[in-house]
Design a protein around this motif. Structure first.
Motif, mmCIF file in Angstrom:
data_model
loop_
_atom_site.group_PDB
_atom_site.id
_atom_site.type_symbol
_atom_site.label_atom_id
_atom_site.label_comp_id
_atom_site.label_asym_id
_atom_site.label_seq_id
_atom_site.Cartn_x
_atom_site.Cartn_y
_atom_site.Cartn_z
ATOM 1 N N ALA A 47 41.323 8.203 29.149
ATOM 2 C CA ALA A 47 41.436 8.967 30.512
ATOM 3 C C ALA A 47 42.830 8.243 31.131
ATOM 4 N N MET A 48 43.287 8.727 32.392
ATOM 5 C CA MET A 48 44.306 8.576 33.107
ATOM 6 C C MET A 48 44.127 7.111 33.581
ATOM 7 N N PRO A 49 45.308 6.306 33.679
ATOM 8 C CA PRO A 49 45.385 5.025 34.341
ATOM 9 C C PRO A 49 44.863 5.025 35.916
ATOM 10 N N GLY A 50 43.963 4.206 36.368
ATOM 11 C CA GLY A 50 43.455 4.359 37.743
ATOM 12 C C GLY A 50 42.658 5.487 38.104
ATOM 13 N N LEU A 51 41.622 5.634 37.069
ATOM 14 C CA LEU A 51 40.689 6.645 37.155
ATOM 15 C C LEU A 51 39.707 6.425 38.261
ATOM 16 N N GLY A 52 39.519 4.966 38.356
ATOM 17 C CA GLY A 52 38.339 4.505 39.082
ATOM 18 C C GLY A 52 37.249 4.001 38.388
ATOM 19 N N ALA A 53 36.850 2.499 38.931
ATOM 20 C CA ALA A 53 35.754 1.863 38.166
ATOM 21 C C ALA A 53 34.629 2.360 37.972
ATOM 22 N N ASP A 54 33.981 3.371 38.848
ATOM 23 C CA ASP A 54 32.746 4.002 38.759
ATOM 24 C C ASP A 54 32.799 4.973 37.510
ATOM 25 N N VAL A 55 33.844 6.149 37.578
ATOM 26 C CA VAL A 55 33.887 6.942 36.486
ATOM 27 C C VAL A 55 34.155 6.498 35.226
ATOM 28 N N ALA A 56 35.021 5.356 35.217
ATOM 29 C CA ALA A 56 35.438 4.746 33.997
ATOM 30 C C ALA A 56 34.417 4.259 33.437
ATOM 31 N N ALA A 57 33.446 3.524 34.099
ATOM 32 C CA ALA A 57 32.135 2.885 33.562
ATOM 33 C C ALA A 57 31.113 3.974 32.949
ATOM 34 N N ALA A 58 31.181 5.006 33.864
ATOM 35 C CA ALA A 58 30.133 6.184 33.252
ATOM 36 C C ALA A 58 30.733 6.657 31.917
ATOM 37 N N LEU A 59 31.960 6.815 31.898
ATOM 38 C CA LEU A 59 32.419 7.282 30.694
ATOM 39 C C LEU A 59 32.401 6.320 29.480
ATOM 40 N N ALA A 60 32.654 5.081 29.751
ATOM 41 C CA ALA A 60 32.537 4.096 28.599
ATOM 42 C C ALA A 60 31.020 4.047 28.107
ATOM 43 N N TYR A 61 30.106 4.238 29.165
ATOM 44 C CA TYR A 61 28.796 3.941 28.568
ATOM 45 C C TYR A 61 28.207 5.379 28.241
ATOM 46 N N ASP A 62 29.007 6.674 28.284
ATOM 47 C CA ASP A 62 28.475 7.834 27.979
ATOM 48 C C ASP A 62 27.321 8.058 28.928
ATOM 49 N N GLY A 63 27.453 7.944 30.133
ATOM 50 C CA GLY A 63 26.502 8.083 31.247
ATOM 51 C C GLY A 63 26.881 8.871 32.321
ATOM 52 N N VAL A 64 26.166 8.567 33.538
ATOM 53 C CA VAL A 64 26.844 9.090 34.917
ATOM 54 C C VAL A 64 26.875 8.269 35.948
ATOM 55 N N VAL A 65 27.761 8.288 36.950
ATOM 56 C CA VAL A 65 27.573 7.354 38.036
ATOM 57 C C VAL A 65 26.303 7.802 38.739
ATOM 58 N N SER A 66 25.687 6.756 39.381
ATOM 59 C CA SER A 66 24.195 7.101 39.871
ATOM 60 C C SER A 66 24.125 6.011 40.896
ATOM 61 N N HIS A 67 22.768 6.175 41.601
ATOM 62 C CA HIS A 67 22.495 5.106 42.721
ATOM 63 C C HIS A 67 23.533 4.902 43.786
ATOM 64 N N THR A 68 23.623 3.836 44.312
ATOM 65 C CA THR A 68 24.365 3.306 45.320
ATOM 66 C C THR A 68 26.112 3.809 45.008
ATOM 67 N N SER A 69 26.294 3.808 43.779
ATOM 68 C CA SER A 69 27.794 4.348 43.420
ATOM 69 C C SER A 69 27.905 5.703 43.673
ATOM 70 N N ALA A 70 26.809 6.281 43.140
ATOM 71 C CA ALA A 70 26.962 7.752 43.590
ATOM 72 C C ALA A 70 26.959 8.150 45.097
#
Length: 290
Positions: A47-70
């Motif tokens: 990913a590009m640097p500074g993508l955002g912690a939420d999306v970066a975490a979703a990508l790292a775990y191969d999941g989706v941003v959800s709940h209060t983050s979504a």
């Protein structure tokens, strides 16, 4: 040939190694990582640097941003922004190493997976699982106000839920209303719902023929209006005068107006409920004309 950065930009800021290698080369990808132009989030994910912690975490775990983050990504109101990203993984998927995150498991539709974020409906239902009733109601009210989600769909989704949080979600769906205009208004209404105080509707229009005014919550039968007063203040003498005139006209039209601040609604809910009960009881005892 396009650069790795150009390809990532075209793909929305992240991509798999296969996508990048196909569009550039393995050597170009490795060089971009060494220079710091590209971050490796997980095996095969860049990913590009500074993508955002939420999306970066979703990508790292191969999941989706959800709940209060979504909810934050959908621009829905939250009392507290989550400290860690909330990420939902497919059912039966083991969590692999990744950045700090709150992990959940559930069914993920292909559309949610492609954008790496839960749908508006799934986001509201997810928040109803983990948030207190008032905060979850504020999220649901705001989602309905967008016009992109119907109350019937929300009620149906809540009824179909299983597991923790279902009773709260069912109550939220039943009480949600797309006419609420602020987080504080939803929180104030949640106190009434929880206390079993009926008859108050959001954004009631008072029209006497001589003037028109809309109140945050109104009980037409007893003519009691509740106003949720946030942090905003009167920006000018004219604004203050108009607000006073509106208040006076409502009172002259036979309405009792109660104004509750953020601190009162959030910090002293018992007093708010008691005050509304007393006001309604008083008005019930007083005959009204029309």
């Amino acid at each position: 040939m396009a650069s790795v950065v150009e390809v990532l930009t075209r793909l929305g800021g992240w991509a798999t190694s296969a996508q990048l290698v196909q569009a550039t080369s393995r050597r170009a990808l490795a060089a971009a990582v060494r220079r710091g132009d590209v971050d490796r989030l997980a095996r095969g994910i860049y990913a590009m640097p500074g993508l955002g912690a939420d999306v970066a975490a979703a990508l790292a775990y191969d999941g989706v941003v959800s709940h209060t983050s979504a909810a934050a990504a959908w621009r829905l109101p939250l009392l507290v922004v989550p400290e860690k990203p909330h990420v939902t993984l497919p059912v039966n998927r083991n969590a692999r190493p990744g950045p700090p995150a709150v992990l959940h498991w559930g069914t993920i539709p292909s559309t949610d997976r492609s954008r790496r974020r839960t749908s508006l409906l799934s986001t509201v239902v997810g928040c109803a699982r983990i948030l207190p009733f008032g905060e979850a109601l504020a999220v649901a009210d705001a989602a309905l106000a967008t016009g992109e989600l119907s109350r019937d769909r929300l009620i149906e989704a809540a009824a179909a839920m299983r597991g923790p949080g279902r009773p709260n979600a069912v109550q939220v769906a039943a009480a949600a209303n797309g006419h609420s205009e602020s987080f504080l208004e939803s929180m104030l209404r949640s106190l009434l719902v929880t206390a079993g105080i009926d008859g108050f509707e959001p954004q009631v229009l008072v029209d006497t023929g001589c003037f028109r005014a809309r109140v945050d919550l109104g009980n037409r039968r007893v003519r009691v209006a509740l106003e949720a007063e946030g942090y905003e203040f009167h920006g000018s003498a004219g604004d203050f005068a108009r607000d006073c005139r509106r208040y006076d006209e409502l009172v002259a039209a036979g309405w009792l107006v109660l104004r509750f601040t953020y601190q009162q609604v959030m910090g002293d809910p018992e007093w708010v409920i008691r005050t509304v009960r007393d006001a309604v009881a008083q008005r019930v005892a007083i005959p009204t004309n029309g």
